[in-house]
Design an enzyme around this catalytic site. Structure first.
Site, short mmCIF file in Angstrom:
data_model
loop_
_atom_site.label_atom_id
_atom_site.label_comp_id
_atom_site.label_asym_id
_atom_site.label_seq_id
_atom_site.Cartn_x
_atom_site.Cartn_y
_atom_site.Cartn_z
N ASP A 171 -4.03 9.85 14.15
CA ASP A 171 -4.45 9.16 12.80
C ASP A 171 -5.33 7.93 12.99
O ASP A 171 -5.17 7.43 14.01
CB ASP A 171 -3.25 8.75 11.81
N ASP A 205 0.83 -1.21 -0.12
CA ASP A 205 0.05 -0.11 0.04
C ASP A 205 0.78 1.24 0.18
O ASP A 205 0.76 2.22 0.69
CB ASP A 205 -1.12 0.01 1.30
N HIS A 224 3.66 4.42 9.31
CA HIS A 224 3.61 3.01 8.72
C HIS A 224 4.92 2.51 8.44
O HIS A 224 5.42 1.23 8.56
CB HIS A 224 2.77 2.76 7.65
N HIS A 276 -5.15 5.23 11.36
CA HIS A 276 -4.47 3.85 11.00
C HIS A 276 -3.71 3.70 12.24
O HIS A 276 -2.98 4.80 12.69
CB HIS A 276 -3.72 3.75 9.80
N TYR A 334 -7.63 12.25 4.13
CA TYR A 334 -7.97 11.97 2.49
C TYR A 334 -9.12 12.91 1.89
O TYR A 334 -9.64 12.63 0.80
CB TYR A 334 -7.85 10.70 2.18
N ASP A 378 -7.24 11.72 8.91
CA ASP A 378 -8.49 10.58 8.43
C ASP A 378 -9.28 10.21 9.40
O ASP A 378 -10.18 9.27 9.25
CB ASP A 378 -7.59 9.53 7.76
C1 LIG Z 1 -0.72 7.86 6.81
C2 LIG Z 1 -1.67 7.03 6.80
O1 LIG Z 1 -2.02 6.28 8.17
O2 LIG Z 1 -2.98 7.68 6.43
N1 LIG Z 1 -1.66 5.88 5.60
C3 LIG Z 1 -2.85 4.99 5.31
C4 LIG Z 1 -2.55 3.73 4.49
C5 LIG Z 1 -3.83 2.93 3.92
C6 LIG Z 1 -3.55 1.80 3.28
N2 LIG Z 1 -4.71 1.20 2.79
C7 LIG Z 1 -5.45 2.04 1.75
C8 LIG Z 1 -6.52 0.92 1.18
C9 LIG Z 1 -7.32 1.82 0.40
N3 LIG Z 1 -8.73 1.91 0.65
ZN LIG Z 2 -4.01 7.14 8.29
#
Ligand SMILES: CC(O)(O)NCCCCNCCCN
Ligand SMILES: [Zn+2]
Length: 664
Positions: free
Chosen positions: A172, A92, A135, A174, A305, A265
């Protein structure tokens, strides 16, 4: 001291060059809309602009392997096919000829921010960067991240400035597994992350993102994961986790520096998070961290996003860093069941490591095995639930309210022979009190003639409250001959029509309690050494500390775990902070309390103190003017009976006050 802003448009100069649905949301516009919103709102002009710089190899090697760095170094010279090939080994994430340059600028920006804060050039700041970092791991890129900006910054701060304890708060949506791996055995770096998890069904689907990953070896207890097992989390859920999990541990940890993995996000409208917290929540999350580490706070952008909620959230964060009044958070509904389960799990997993969580309850009954079954069912329900019902792009939310700075920050009402502390504006003009009010005061004071200066004091006090409510003044300090009597008057007489709800925070004990109302117009929280359990009611909440207000450990626990949640749920228009004579409250604790209370009522705090306590006017003024409170040094272990009593008090109150709920 000011607020640093780091932004360099060079970091917008890379993008996805092929089709990859997983990565298409990470676009240059994220940075552009964030910065433009700061410019348009005039916030960027109020910040101190600090230039970005490239992180050096040795700085990157604080976290990453030479093998990985050498490999990334080759990417600027790769063909499109080579870049695609190179990218395949990671998850990703995508590469671009210019991403290595931008990744060095992103990490370097975080280091510039640390330098600016640690050298005292600024108080705090934010770095708007991409690619994000949390990440990325020792030897791998992941989740749009190339170098772990915040992890490098933490190691850099320890190495260059001898910082002993770093708190990393990752809001965040994630899990920043790269940060967790970096510090899980390191007790000098406390990593806190909440993240969408859905019982391991959400990316990055790691077992070690659950609440039972508490850190390893000497790092045990210094890694806190709060998994969100449902989408749709709201402001209440986020505040509950801050008040009942993060803040107690953060205050006990007593960091020298706070780094924020500021991913947005987790805001409403974001396609990744699918949460419902509004952008103004970040004003409060930032505020709640700003009295730690003497205000040394570095926020580094991670995800986010939805370009609309991202820009709004960034502005809310920067405005708080600049010290502007906070927006009132309306209709907090208390945490949802799933959030309570998550915070209860996190608290019980950490109660053996943190004395401030010592009395946390056992984990909820739902054990791990049934969770997967449950989540599968929830999964079904969710898909059945119409798409638009969930908080996604289709969701709309109100623009965050304007946060206007009153022309005067802090005013004072003092006896004529008392000098006004620096920075405060003395209020001398005052309207004559209505005869009705004078007669009320007379029978209030049960004296035939309310002597002249008392009337003057009250007319000035009344004028001050009017100006607070009119937002002409942000907060105020009043010195009175008899603080208990003044409190009763303010509560009973002076605020009858001016404000809807007054939160009275009474520090120390006093004679009688005849101002308690039951109509919800006034909520009194009293912290003292006296056990007044039998007087307790929904709107009069006595907190008894065995050793009284001089016990800072007990005091801060009561503030974080009871006063803050109550205050957020009650949502007052005015905060009356009353310092009873002889309370014994420690100065740094007093300043922390004033700092934290600024989160309510747009900062309209009125401090009432007795004339004979004018010695602490200086520190009171400093806190009212928004200077960060000094850290609460070497906190003693809280008294077991106090911690236990607080837990029980919360259980008894949670029927009336949902934000006190810590057990499902
Ligand atoms: C910096 C962050 O934590 O926002 N990176 C997030 C990565 C997400 C990866 N999966 C995406 C799948 C799409 N639906
Ligand atoms: Zn994120």
């Amino acid at each position: 001291m000011g607020t640093a802003l780091l932004y360099d448009e060079e970091m917008t100069k890379y993008k996805l060059l092929w089709v990859d649905p997983a990565c298409k949301i990470e676009v240059p516009e994220r940075l552009i809309v964030s910065y433009e919103a700061l410019v348009r709102s005039g916030l960027s002009d109020r910040c101190i602009s600090i230039p970005a710089r490239e992180a050096s190899d040795s700085e990157i090697l604080l976290v990453h392997s030479e093998l990985y760095l050498e490999a990334v170094k080759k990417t600027p010279y790769m063909t499109l096919e080579d870049l695609k090939e190179f990218t395949l080994q990671f998850g990703d994430v995508y590469f671009h000829p210019n991403i290595y340059h931008c990744a060095k600028l992103a990490s370097g920006s975080a280091l510039q921010l640390v330098d600016s804060v640690m050298t005292g050039k600024v108080r705090n700041g934010i770095a708007l960067v991409r690619p994000p970092g949390h990440h990325s791991m020792h030897g791998a890129a992941n989740g749009f991240c190339v170098f772990n900006n915040v992890a490098i910054a933490a190691r850099y701060a320890k190495q260059k400035y001898g910082v002993k304890r770093v708190l990393i708060v990752d809001w965040d949506i994630h899990h920043g597994q790269g940060v967790q791996y970096c510090f899980e055995d390191d007790p000098s770096v406390l990593y806190f992350s909440w993240h969408r998890y859905e019982h391991q069904n959400f990316w990055p689907n790691l077992r070690e993102s659950d609440y039972d990953s508490v850190g390893k070896e000497s790092g045990a207890g210094f890694n806190i994961n709060v998994p969100w097992n449902n989408v749709g989390m709201e402001n209440s859920d986020y505040l509950s986790v801050f008040c009942h999990v993060l803040l107690p541990v953060a205050y006990e940890f007593c960091p020298d520096l706070v780094l924020v993995c500021a991913g947005f996000d987790s805001a409403i409208g974001d396609p990744e998070g699918e949460m419902c917290a509004t952008p103004d929540i970040f004003a409060h999350l930032t505020h709640l961290l700003m009295n730690l580490a003497g205000g040394k706070l570095c926020a580094v952008l991670e995800g986010g996003y939805n370009l609309t909620s991202l820009a709004q959230s960034v502005c809310q964060t920067v405005q708080t860093l600049l010290g502007d009044p906070l927006p009132q958070l309306a209709n907090l509904r208390g945490p949802c069941k799933s959030a309570v389960e998550s915070l209860q799990c996190a608290r019980s997993a950490h109660r053996r490591y943190w004395s401030f969580l010592k009395h946390a309850a056992d984990p909820p009954m739902t054990d791990i095995s049934t969770k997967h079954i449950k989540s599968a069912m929830e999964e079904e329900e969710k898909t059945e639930m119409a798409e638009e019902e969930r908080c996604t792009e289709g969701k709309v939310w109100p623009e965050p309210p304007e946060r206007l700075c009153p022309p005067v920050c802090s005013a004072s009402v003092l006896p004529d022979d008392v000098a006004c502390p620096d920075g405060l504006k003395r209020l001398s003009s005052s309207k004559d009190l209505e005869p009705l009010l004078v007669s009320k005061l007379k029978n209030r004071f049960r004296t035939a003639a309310v002597d002249g200066d008392r009337v003057t004091t009250f007319s000035r006090l009344y004028t001050l409250i009017e100006k607070l409510v009119a937002n002409e003044i942000r907060n105020g300090l009043v010195l009175v001959p008899d603080v208990a009597a003044a409190m009763m008057c303010v509560v009973q007489d002076l605020t009858s029509d001016l404000v809807k709800r007054v939160l009275v925070v009474c520090v120390g004990k006093e004679k009688e309690l005849d101002y308690v109302t039951t109509d919800g117009k006034v909520l009194v929280v009293q912290i003292s050494s006296e056990d007044r359990e039998e007087q307790r009611s929904k709107y009069y909440i006595p907190v008894c500390l065995k050793k009284g207000c001089s016990d800072t450990s007990g005091f801060i626990q009561a503030v974080l775990g009871l006063l803050l949640p109550l205050g957020y749920e009650y949502n007052p228009d005015l905060v009356l902070l009353v310092r009873m004579p002889g309370s014994g409250v420690v100065d740094s604790m007093w300043q922390q309390l004033i700092g934290l209370l600024q989160g309510f009522a747009k900062g309209h705090t009125l401090v009432l103190m007795q004339v004979n306590e004018k010695a602490c006017m200086g520190s009171t003024a400093s806190a009212l003017l928004g200077h960060p409170a000094p850290p609460l040094q070497d906190l003693q272990t809280p008294f077991p009976e106090d911690g236990d009593a607080l837990e029980r008090l919360r259980e008894r109150l949670q029927a009336d006050w949902k934000t006190l709920q810590t057990t499902s």
